[in-house]
Design a protein around this motif. Structure first.
Motif, short mmCIF file in Angstrom:
data_model
loop_
_atom_site.label_atom_id
_atom_site.label_comp_id
_atom_site.label_asym_id
_atom_site.label_seq_id
_atom_site.Cartn_x
_atom_site.Cartn_y
_atom_site.Cartn_z
N VAL A 157 0.89 -1.28 -0.19
CA VAL A 157 0.02 0.05 -0.13
C VAL A 157 0.71 1.28 0.05
O VAL A 157 1.85 1.48 0.74
CB VAL A 157 -0.89 -0.08 1.23
CG1 VAL A 157 -1.43 1.32 1.55
CG2 VAL A 157 -1.95 -1.15 1.18
N GLY A 158 0.80 2.12 -0.98
CA GLY A 158 1.71 3.44 -0.85
C GLY A 158 1.35 4.36 -2.18
O GLY A 158 0.07 4.28 -2.59
N SER A 159 2.32 5.14 -2.65
CA SER A 159 2.15 6.18 -3.25
C SER A 159 2.56 5.84 -4.63
O SER A 159 3.80 4.93 -4.62
CB SER A 159 2.80 7.50 -2.72
OG SER A 159 2.50 7.68 -1.44
N ASP A 160 2.16 6.56 -5.79
CA ASP A 160 2.90 6.41 -6.99
C ASP A 160 4.00 7.48 -6.94
O ASP A 160 3.80 8.52 -7.52
CB ASP A 160 1.86 6.63 -8.05
CG ASP A 160 2.42 6.43 -9.36
OD1 ASP A 160 3.69 6.32 -9.66
OD2 ASP A 160 1.62 6.15 -10.48
N PHE A 161 5.09 7.05 -6.59
CA PHE A 161 6.33 8.11 -6.47
C PHE A 161 6.57 8.50 -7.77
O PHE A 161 7.16 9.76 -7.93
CB PHE A 161 7.50 7.27 -5.51
CG PHE A 161 7.10 7.01 -4.39
CD1 PHE A 161 6.70 8.03 -3.44
CD2 PHE A 161 7.09 5.70 -3.81
CE1 PHE A 161 6.57 7.90 -2.25
CE2 PHE A 161 6.68 5.44 -2.52
CZ PHE A 161 6.23 6.31 -1.66
N GLN A 175 7.11 12.88 -11.78
CA GLN A 175 6.46 13.47 -13.11
C GLN A 175 5.58 14.72 -12.88
O GLN A 175 5.70 15.63 -13.39
CB GLN A 175 5.65 12.47 -13.77
CG GLN A 175 6.64 11.44 -14.48
CD GLN A 175 5.75 10.31 -14.93
OE1 GLN A 175 4.63 10.54 -15.33
NE2 GLN A 175 6.37 9.31 -15.18
N ASN A 176 4.83 14.88 -11.82
CA ASN A 176 4.06 15.95 -11.59
C ASN A 176 4.70 16.93 -11.09
O ASN A 176 4.58 18.30 -11.62
CB ASN A 176 3.12 15.62 -10.38
CG ASN A 176 1.95 14.74 -10.73
OD1 ASN A 176 1.58 14.78 -12.05
ND2 ASN A 176 1.03 14.08 -9.86
N ALA A 177 5.88 16.92 -10.48
CA ALA A 177 6.72 18.22 -10.08
C ALA A 177 7.48 18.48 -11.59
O ALA A 177 7.39 19.88 -11.70
CB ALA A 177 7.92 17.48 -9.12
N ARG A 183 10.54 9.22 -7.01
CA ARG A 183 10.49 10.71 -7.31
C ARG A 183 11.58 11.11 -8.29
O ARG A 183 11.49 11.90 -9.21
CB ARG A 183 10.66 11.48 -6.06
CG ARG A 183 9.39 11.41 -5.23
CD ARG A 183 9.54 11.96 -3.91
NE ARG A 183 8.32 11.60 -3.19
CZ ARG A 183 8.07 11.53 -1.68
NH1 ARG A 183 9.10 11.88 -0.82
NH2 ARG A 183 6.97 11.36 -1.20
N THR A 184 12.80 10.48 -8.02
CA THR A 184 13.90 10.90 -9.04
C THR A 184 13.71 10.42 -10.59
O THR A 184 13.71 11.16 -11.22
CB THR A 184 15.24 10.14 -8.43
OG1 THR A 184 15.43 10.61 -7.10
CG2 THR A 184 16.51 10.67 -9.28
N GLU A 185 13.11 9.41 -10.54
CA GLU A 185 13.09 8.96 -11.79
C GLU A 185 11.87 9.71 -12.63
O GLU A 185 12.23 9.97 -13.72
CB GLU A 185 12.60 7.34 -12.05
CG GLU A 185 13.76 6.38 -11.77
CD GLU A 185 13.47 4.90 -11.73
OE1 GLU A 185 14.25 4.00 -11.57
OE2 GLU A 185 12.08 4.57 -11.97
N VAL A 221 10.94 13.67 -17.00
CA VAL A 221 10.44 15.11 -17.63
C VAL A 221 11.68 15.98 -18.02
O VAL A 221 11.62 16.56 -18.78
CB VAL A 221 9.58 15.84 -16.55
CG1 VAL A 221 8.78 17.12 -17.23
CG2 VAL A 221 8.27 14.91 -16.48
N ALA A 222 12.70 16.19 -16.89
CA ALA A 222 13.87 16.73 -17.19
C ALA A 222 14.39 16.43 -18.61
O ALA A 222 14.92 17.35 -19.31
CB ALA A 222 14.97 16.85 -16.15
#
Ligand code: GYE
Length: 341
Positions: free
Chosen positions: A149-153, A158-160, A195-197, A202-203
């Motif tokens: 159970v968790g977040s779509d990191f 990508q949202n950032a 989060r990094t990936e 996007v970068a």
């Protein structure tokens, strides 16, 4: 068969074993300490052993509160909670202790992804389902855990990135050279990897975005401040700070202020944060943090749902994603009042 039914069976066989033992050798039965322990548990409660990483962040504290509120006696649970204080070996010890206590379920948030095969095999051999919370494990055999159970990191990252692309466009800076530094959380953790990936993907679509450095600041305010200070010394021109949690963001804000610089919506360094805790959302409202990518720590109810499915003899999904949003000055006011963490 649900876990409770299985536990009942284990209890009955323990009682039988003790009786057989007693009839065989009488007064020596106190040596069978473990069996006494099992028998003394309240059988009407579902026993859940939870191994938490530590208390490095406001997010983590809220995650712990969510677990403690969900797995209460009133809700029918007996919670055995262990705080591993940021050490994988402490988590492994906690898991082994849950196994020897024959808990019904193990819930744990693995500090990093590697190094869990052996202990998870031990849990599997003992017939105890393992539910991962927040972070994931990298194991050879996926059947070593029941559900996560968790977040779509990756989506958070990508949202950032998407927000930054849109913001630069709005500001007429889409073609400018943009220098970015990143404050990362615990090395090897799922949240950092995702989060990094996500952000990097996007970068990679923007040749003018230069990621100058990704520094390890361990998800804490103290390290966030220290690493930000170093980077402000090293790089003259930083346009964007991506900080992978709010605690590090608060540290970065101190360092940026001390360097005589500013952040946010009125022309300072663009500041992107993750978690969306109440105190950080207040900074979003004040225009000091540009955007906060929400990470939802309230995972207790999701985990309980998995347990309910298993108790009723059903099969749980392998992955459950919590719902999350992105907050800027435009939409933050509506949530700040109700934020409990
Ligand atoms: O963002 C951070 C925490 O893994 C989602 O860990 C979690 C992260 C969270 O300590 O604040």
């Amino acid at each position: 068969m649900g876990q409770r039914a299985k536990r009942k069976l284990r209890l009955i066989s323990s009682v039988l074993a003790v009786l057989v033992f007693l009839s065989g050798c009488g007064q020596d039965f106190h040596k069978e300490g473990e069996q006494d322990d099992v028998i003394s548990k309240d059988d009407s409660l579902t026993v859940v052993g939870v191994s938490q990483i530590g208390s490095e962040s406001v997010w983590r504290t809220a995650n712990t509160a969510s677990i403690q509120n969900t797995f209460s006696k009133e809700n029918g649970y007996f919670l055995i909670f262990d705080n591993a204080r940021q050490k994988q070996e402490n988590q492994i010890k906690a898991l082994r202790s849950f196994i020897s206590q024959q808990v019904d379920y193990i819930v744990f948030s693995p500090i990093v992804e590697d190094g869990w095969d052996t202990v998870l095999q031990e849990a599997k051999d003992a017939g105890i389902p393992v539910i991962l919370m927040d972070r994931k494990v990298k194991v050879k055999d996926e059947s070593l855990y029941t559900a996560w159970v968790g977040s779509d990191f990756a989506e958070e990252g990508q949202n950032a990135g998407r927000w930054l692309a849109g913001h630069l466009k709005e500001e007429g800076r889409a073609g400018e050279e943009i220098n970015i530094v990143v404050l990362q959380g615990t090395n090897g953790s799922t949240s950092v990897i995702g989060r990094t990936e996500g952000f990097d993907s996007v970068a990679a679509q923007h040749d003018n975005w230069n990621i100058l450095e990704q520094a390890d600041a361990d998800f804490t305010t103290a390290k966030g401040r220290e690493e930000m200070k170093k980077m402000l010394h090293k790089y003259e021109d930083i346009d964007v700070v991506v900080s992978q949690n709010d605690d590090m963001t608060f540290g970065a804000l101190e360092a940026i202020g001390e360097a005589g610089q500013s952040t946010g919506t009125d022309g300072g360094i663009i500041l992107i944060s993750f978690d969306a805790t109440k105190s950080a959302l207040e900074k979003v409202e004040q225009g000091i943090i540009n955007v906060d990518i929400e990470c939802n720590p309230e995972q207790g109810a999701y985990i309980e749902e998995v347990i309910r499915v298993l108790e009723s003899g059903g099969q749980a999904e392998k992955e459950y994603f919590v719902s999350e949003r992105v907050f800027t000055k435009k939409n933050v006011a509506s949530v700040i009042g109700d934020r409990s963490y």
